[in-house]
Design a protein around this motif. Sequence first.
Motif, PDB file in Angstrom:
ATOM      1  N   ALA A   1       0.827  -1.209   0.000  1.00 19.14           N
ATOM      2  CA  ALA A   1       0.000   0.000   0.000  1.00 19.14           C
ATOM      3  C   ALA A   1       0.860   1.257   0.000  1.00 19.14           C
ATOM      4  O   ALA A   1       0.553   2.229  -0.709  1.00 19.14           O
ATOM      5  CB  ALA A   1      -0.948  -0.010   1.201  1.00 19.14           C
ATOM      6  N   GLU A   2       1.947   1.258   0.765  1.00 18.61           N
ATOM      7  CA  GLU A   2       2.846   2.409   0.801  1.00 18.61           C
ATOM      8  C   GLU A   2       3.530   2.627  -0.553  1.00 18.61           C
ATOM      9  O   GLU A   2       3.666   3.756  -1.003  1.00 18.61           O
ATOM     10  CB  GLU A   2       3.904   2.236   1.898  1.00 18.61           C
ATOM     11  N   GLN A   3       3.965   1.536  -1.171  1.00 18.42           N
ATOM     12  CA  GLN A   3       4.608   1.683  -2.476  1.00 18.42           C
ATOM     13  C   GLN A   3       3.625   2.202  -3.516  1.00 18.42           C
ATOM     14  O   GLN A   3       3.979   3.039  -4.345  1.00 18.42           O
ATOM     15  CB  GLN A   3       5.230   0.359  -2.913  1.00 18.42           C
ATOM     16  N   LEU A   4       2.381   1.720  -3.460  1.00 16.40           N
ATOM     17  CA  LEU A   4       1.363   2.225  -4.382  1.00 16.40           C
ATOM     18  C   LEU A   4       1.062   3.691  -4.101  1.00 16.40           C
ATOM     19  O   LEU A   4       0.941   4.497  -5.024  1.00 16.40           O
ATOM     20  CB  LEU A   4       0.084   1.387  -4.274  1.00 16.40           C
ATOM     21  N   ARG A   5       0.961   4.053  -2.824  1.00 18.04           N
ATOM     22  CA  ARG A   5       0.641   5.423  -2.421  1.00 18.04           C
ATOM     23  C   ARG A   5       1.725   6.402  -2.865  1.00 18.04           C
ATOM     24  O   ARG A   5       1.434   7.520  -3.291  1.00 18.04           O
ATOM     25  CB  ARG A   5       0.457   5.504  -0.907  1.00 18.04           C
ATOM     26  N   THR A   6       2.977   5.972  -2.786  1.00 23.54           N
ATOM     27  CA  THR A   6       4.085   6.866  -3.118  1.00 23.54           C
ATOM     28  C   THR A   6       4.517   6.770  -4.583  1.00 23.54           C
ATOM     29  O   THR A   6       5.494   7.405  -4.983  1.00 23.54           O
ATOM     30  CB  THR A   6       5.297   6.595  -2.201  1.00 23.54           C
ATOM     31  N   GLY A   7       3.808   5.961  -5.359  1.00 25.88           N
ATOM     32  CA  GLY A   7       4.092   5.881  -6.782  1.00 25.88           C
ATOM     33  C   GLY A   7       5.290   5.032  -7.159  1.00 25.88           C
ATOM     34  O   GLY A   7       5.799   5.150  -8.271  1.00 25.88           O
ATOM     35  N   GLN A   8       5.754   4.182  -6.247  1.00 28.90           N
ATOM     36  CA  GLN A   8       6.857   3.280  -6.582  1.00 28.90           C
ATOM     37  C   GLN A   8       6.335   2.214  -7.533  1.00 28.90           C
ATOM     38  O   GLN A   8       5.234   1.703  -7.352  1.00 28.90           O
ATOM     39  CB  GLN A   8       7.442   2.657  -5.320  1.00 28.90           C
ATOM     40  N   PRO A   9       7.120   1.876  -8.543  1.00 27.40           N
ATOM     41  CA  PRO A   9       6.619   0.943  -9.555  1.00 27.40           C
ATOM     42  C   PRO A   9       6.512  -0.494  -9.058  1.00 27.40           C
ATOM     43  O   PRO A   9       7.495  -1.088  -8.632  1.00 27.40           O
ATOM     44  CB  PRO A   9       7.650   1.060 -10.679  1.00 27.40           C
ATOM     45  N   LEU A  10       5.297  -0.996  -9.060  1.00 28.98           N
ATOM     46  CA  LEU A  10       5.048  -2.407  -8.813  1.00 28.98           C
ATOM     47  C   LEU A  10       3.767  -2.785  -9.514  1.00 28.98           C
ATOM     48  O   LEU A  10       2.941  -1.929  -9.842  1.00 28.98           O
ATOM     49  CB  LEU A  10       5.006  -2.766  -7.327  1.00 28.98           C
ATOM     50  N   LEU A  11       3.625  -4.063  -9.773  1.00 27.53           N
ATOM     51  CA  LEU A  11       2.443  -4.565 -10.462  1.00 27.53           C
ATOM     52  C   LEU A  11       1.922  -5.767  -9.706  1.00 27.53           C
ATOM     53  O   LEU A  11       2.656  -6.742  -9.494  1.00 27.53           O
ATOM     54  CB  LEU A  11       2.793  -4.951 -11.902  1.00 27.53           C
ATOM     55  N   LEU A  12       0.682  -5.693  -9.265  1.00 31.74           N
ATOM     56  CA  LEU A  12       0.049  -6.792  -8.534  1.00 31.74           C
ATOM     57  C   LEU A  12      -0.439  -7.848  -9.507  1.00 31.74           C
ATOM     58  O   LEU A  12      -1.130  -7.531 -10.482  1.00 31.74           O
ATOM     59  CB  LEU A  12      -1.122  -6.259  -7.706  1.00 31.74           C
ATOM     60  N   ILE A  13      -0.096  -9.106  -9.233  1.00 30.32           N
ATOM     61  CA  ILE A  13      -0.490 -10.230 -10.077  1.00 30.32           C
ATOM     62  C   ILE A  13      -1.328 -11.192  -9.252  1.00 30.32           C
ATOM     63  O   ILE A  13      -0.841 -11.823  -8.315  1.00 30.32           O
ATOM     64  CB  ILE A  13       0.737 -10.975 -10.651  1.00 30.32           C
ATOM     65  N   ASP A  14      -2.604 -11.293  -9.583  1.00 35.94           N
ATOM     66  CA  ASP A  14      -3.527 -12.220  -8.924  1.00 35.94           C
ATOM     67  C   ASP A  14      -3.412 -13.561  -9.641  1.00 35.94           C
ATOM     68  O   ASP A  14      -3.827 -13.699 -10.785  1.00 35.94           O
ATOM     69  CB  ASP A  14      -4.947 -11.670  -9.010  1.00 35.94           C
ATOM     70  N   GLY A  15      -2.828 -14.544  -8.966  1.00 31.22           N
ATOM     71  CA  GLY A  15      -2.581 -15.848  -9.564  1.00 31.22           C
ATOM     72  C   GLY A  15      -3.737 -16.817  -9.453  1.00 31.22           C
ATOM     73  O   GLY A  15      -3.590 -17.994  -9.817  1.00 31.22           O
TER      74      GLY A  15
ATOM     75  N   THR B   1     -10.784  -8.834  -5.875  1.00 31.71           N
ATOM     76  CA  THR B   1      -9.332  -8.749  -6.015  1.00 31.71           C
ATOM     77  C   THR B   1      -8.859  -7.420  -5.452  1.00 31.71           C
ATOM     78  O   THR B   1      -9.656  -6.609  -4.982  1.00 31.71           O
ATOM     79  CB  THR B   1      -8.894  -8.934  -7.490  1.00 31.71           C
ATOM     80  N   ILE B   2      -7.563  -7.189  -5.523  1.00 27.70           N
ATOM     81  CA  ILE B   2      -6.982  -5.915  -5.091  1.00 27.70           C
ATOM     82  C   ILE B   2      -7.065  -4.942  -6.268  1.00 27.70           C
ATOM     83  O   ILE B   2      -6.743  -5.312  -7.406  1.00 27.70           O
ATOM     84  CB  ILE B   2      -5.518  -6.123  -4.654  1.00 27.70           C
ATOM     85  N   PRO B   3      -7.513  -3.716  -6.024  1.00 26.55           N
ATOM     86  CA  PRO B   3      -7.615  -2.747  -7.112  1.00 26.55           C
ATOM     87  C   PRO B   3      -6.298  -2.611  -7.880  1.00 26.55           C
ATOM     88  O   PRO B   3      -5.228  -2.516  -7.288  1.00 26.55           O
ATOM     89  CB  PRO B   3      -7.975  -1.442  -6.410  1.00 26.55           C
ATOM     90  N   GLY B   4      -6.396  -2.612  -9.195  1.00 28.87           N
ATOM     91  CA  GLY B   4      -5.245  -2.463 -10.055  1.00 28.87           C
ATOM     92  C   GLY B   4      -4.523  -3.756 -10.395  1.00 28.87           C
ATOM     93  O   GLY B   4      -3.606  -3.758 -11.213  1.00 28.87           O
ATOM     94  N   ALA B   5      -4.925  -4.854  -9.767  1.00 36.48           N
ATOM     95  CA  ALA B   5      -4.261  -6.133 -10.018  1.00 36.48           C
ATOM     96  C   ALA B   5      -4.606  -6.674 -11.399  1.00 36.48           C
ATOM     97  O   ALA B   5      -5.696  -6.435 -11.920  1.00 36.48           O
ATOM     98  CB  ALA B   5      -4.667  -7.162  -8.965  1.00 36.48           C
TER      99      ALA B   5
END
Length: 128
Positions: free
Chosen positions: A21-35, A45-49
């Motif tokens: 959540a902190e990385q998403l809030r601060t704009g750090q690049p990550l991509l959530l993958i719902d397997g 699911t988690i928003p944006g996944a």
Amino acid sequence: MDQIAFYQAKLAFEIDSWDVAEQLRTGQPLLLIDGRSSTAFAAETIPGALNLPHRTISVDTTASLPKDRLLVAFCDGIGCNGSTRTALKLAQLGFAVKELQGGLDWWKRDGYATTARDGEALNCGCEG
């Protein structure tokens, strides 16, 4: 492996919901993958996944995924090994990946929002 190396490795390959959540809030690049399956993904699911069921992961199904950002794999939670299977397959294909501790279950327990495929918020989205 000694204790220090074990815990360093654990932190290198796992991430918790607060850190995501902190990385998403601060704009750090990550991509959530719902397997999980597409049915489970559509229900919640988690928003944006992105949905990438672990059984379908291959060179072809991951061709459009970015190699320059952290992928965070998740599934239902501690009773499910779909996130581990997802993370393993993505790592084998050369992606930087971490596994979300506790999956969707702990994400919700920590008070973060979830969504259905149509974008309807299912939880409060409170930050913890």
